[in-house]
Design a protein around this motif. Structure first.
Motif, PDB file in Angstrom:
ATOM      1  N   ARG A  67       2.148  -5.128   9.327  1.00  8.61           N
ATOM      2  CA  ARG A  67       1.711  -4.065   8.703  1.00  8.61           C
ATOM      3  C   ARG A  67       0.717  -3.879   7.429  1.00  8.61           C
ATOM      4  O   ARG A  67       1.566  -5.512   6.909  1.00  8.61           O
ATOM      5  CB  ARG A  67       2.737  -2.873   8.138  1.00  8.61           C
ATOM      6  CG  ARG A  67       1.595  -1.201   7.366  1.00  8.61           C
ATOM      7  CD  ARG A  67       2.782  -0.617   6.790  1.00  8.61           C
ATOM      8  NE  ARG A  67       1.592   0.146   6.876  1.00  8.61           N
ATOM      9  CZ  ARG A  67       2.824   1.429   5.889  1.00  8.61           C
ATOM     10  NH1 ARG A  67       4.198   1.407   4.607  1.00  8.61           N
ATOM     11  NH2 ARG A  67       2.266   2.189   4.886  1.00  8.61           N
ATOM     12  N   ARG A  69      -1.818  -3.533   4.066  1.00  8.00           N
ATOM     13  CA  ARG A  69      -2.140  -2.372   3.403  1.00  8.00           C
ATOM     14  C   ARG A  69      -2.859  -2.428   2.076  1.00  8.00           C
ATOM     15  O   ARG A  69      -3.148  -4.014   2.479  1.00  8.00           O
ATOM     16  CB  ARG A  69      -0.892  -2.295   2.527  1.00  8.00           C
ATOM     17  CG  ARG A  69       0.315  -1.773   3.881  1.00  8.00           C
ATOM     18  CD  ARG A  69       1.559  -1.284   3.133  1.00  8.00           C
ATOM     19  NE  ARG A  69       1.205  -0.215   2.349  1.00  8.00           N
ATOM     20  CZ  ARG A  69       2.229   0.395   1.731  1.00  8.00           C
ATOM     21  NH1 ARG A  69       3.669  -0.463   1.825  1.00  8.00           N
ATOM     22  NH2 ARG A  69       2.077   1.823   1.095  1.00  8.00           N
ATOM     23  N   LYS A  70      -3.810  -1.678   1.429  1.00 11.27           N
ATOM     24  CA  LYS A  70      -4.695  -1.801   0.521  1.00 11.27           C
ATOM     25  C   LYS A  70      -5.872  -3.130   1.093  1.00 11.27           C
ATOM     26  O   LYS A  70      -6.083  -4.070   0.025  1.00 11.27           O
ATOM     27  CB  LYS A  70      -3.826  -2.556  -0.787  1.00 11.27           C
ATOM     28  CG  LYS A  70      -2.735  -1.651  -0.801  1.00 11.27           C
ATOM     29  CD  LYS A  70      -2.893  -0.388  -1.203  1.00 11.27           C
ATOM     30  CE  LYS A  70      -1.642   0.241  -1.800  1.00 11.27           C
ATOM     31  NZ  LYS A  70      -2.129   1.901  -1.654  1.00 11.27           N
ATOM     32  N   CYS A 104      -1.066   0.141  10.576  1.00  7.54           N
ATOM     33  CA  CYS A 104      -1.696   0.858   8.842  1.00  7.54           C
ATOM     34  C   CYS A 104      -1.814   2.480   8.475  1.00  7.54           C
ATOM     35  O   CYS A 104      -1.833   3.018  10.122  1.00  7.54           O
ATOM     36  CB  CYS A 104      -3.266   0.000   8.809  1.00  7.54           C
ATOM     37  SG  CYS A 104      -4.179   0.582   9.563  1.00  7.54           S
TER      38      CYS A 104
END
Length: 146
Positions: A67, A69-70, A104
């Motif tokens: 995954r 992220r950000k 995501c």
């Protein structure tokens, strides 16, 4: 020239905050398991202009998933191909780390960007604050038909 390299998770915080949630305190962009992730920065000269964080989720009898992220690119550096290069890097890293799927939570206003990489939406849409999201995923190692 753009270079992409691993960075410390703390280095992601200023861009995460500035780009993703500038109206929230900086703690809002910190993730509990940041120390367990892989963090990458895109640099122009020595200037950090984009960041992304990758987390490997063990399979527990099923496929290994990754995954990200950000994902944040400085506003004055968006639409210049930097995010594309960083995304390609993360896809390659997820494969290298043995993930079969990459996923995501994506802001819907960025959906077209993720779909260019073959990512597809799944599940129900949702909101974080007033911002609409959906989950997107990409099969990295499609299952073989027996």
């Amino acid at each position: 020239m753009l270079t992409i390299q691993p960075i410390a998770y703390e280095q992601t915080y200023p861009l995460r905050h500035e780009v993703l949630w500038p109206d929230k305190p900086v703690e809002y962009v910190q993730i509990d398991n940041d120390a367990e992730g892989y963090h990458y920065g895109a640099f122009l000269a020595d200037e950090l202009v984009a960041v992304i964080s990758l987390f490997i989720e063990p399979g527990e009898g099923g496929p290994v998933r990754a995954r990200f992220r950000k994902f944040a690119t400085r506003p004055d550096r968006q639409r210049q191909g930097i995010g594309t290069q960083l995304m390609n890097h993360v896809i390659a890293e997820a494969r290298r780390l043995g993930a079969e799927t990459l996923w995501c939570d994506a802001r819907l206003d960025a959906a077209d960007f993720y779909q260019r990489f073959g990512m597809e939406p799944y599940g129900e849409g949702f909101y974080k604050g007033a911002i609409p999201y959906n989950k997107f995923s990409l099969m990295l190692y499609p299952a073989l038909n027996p």
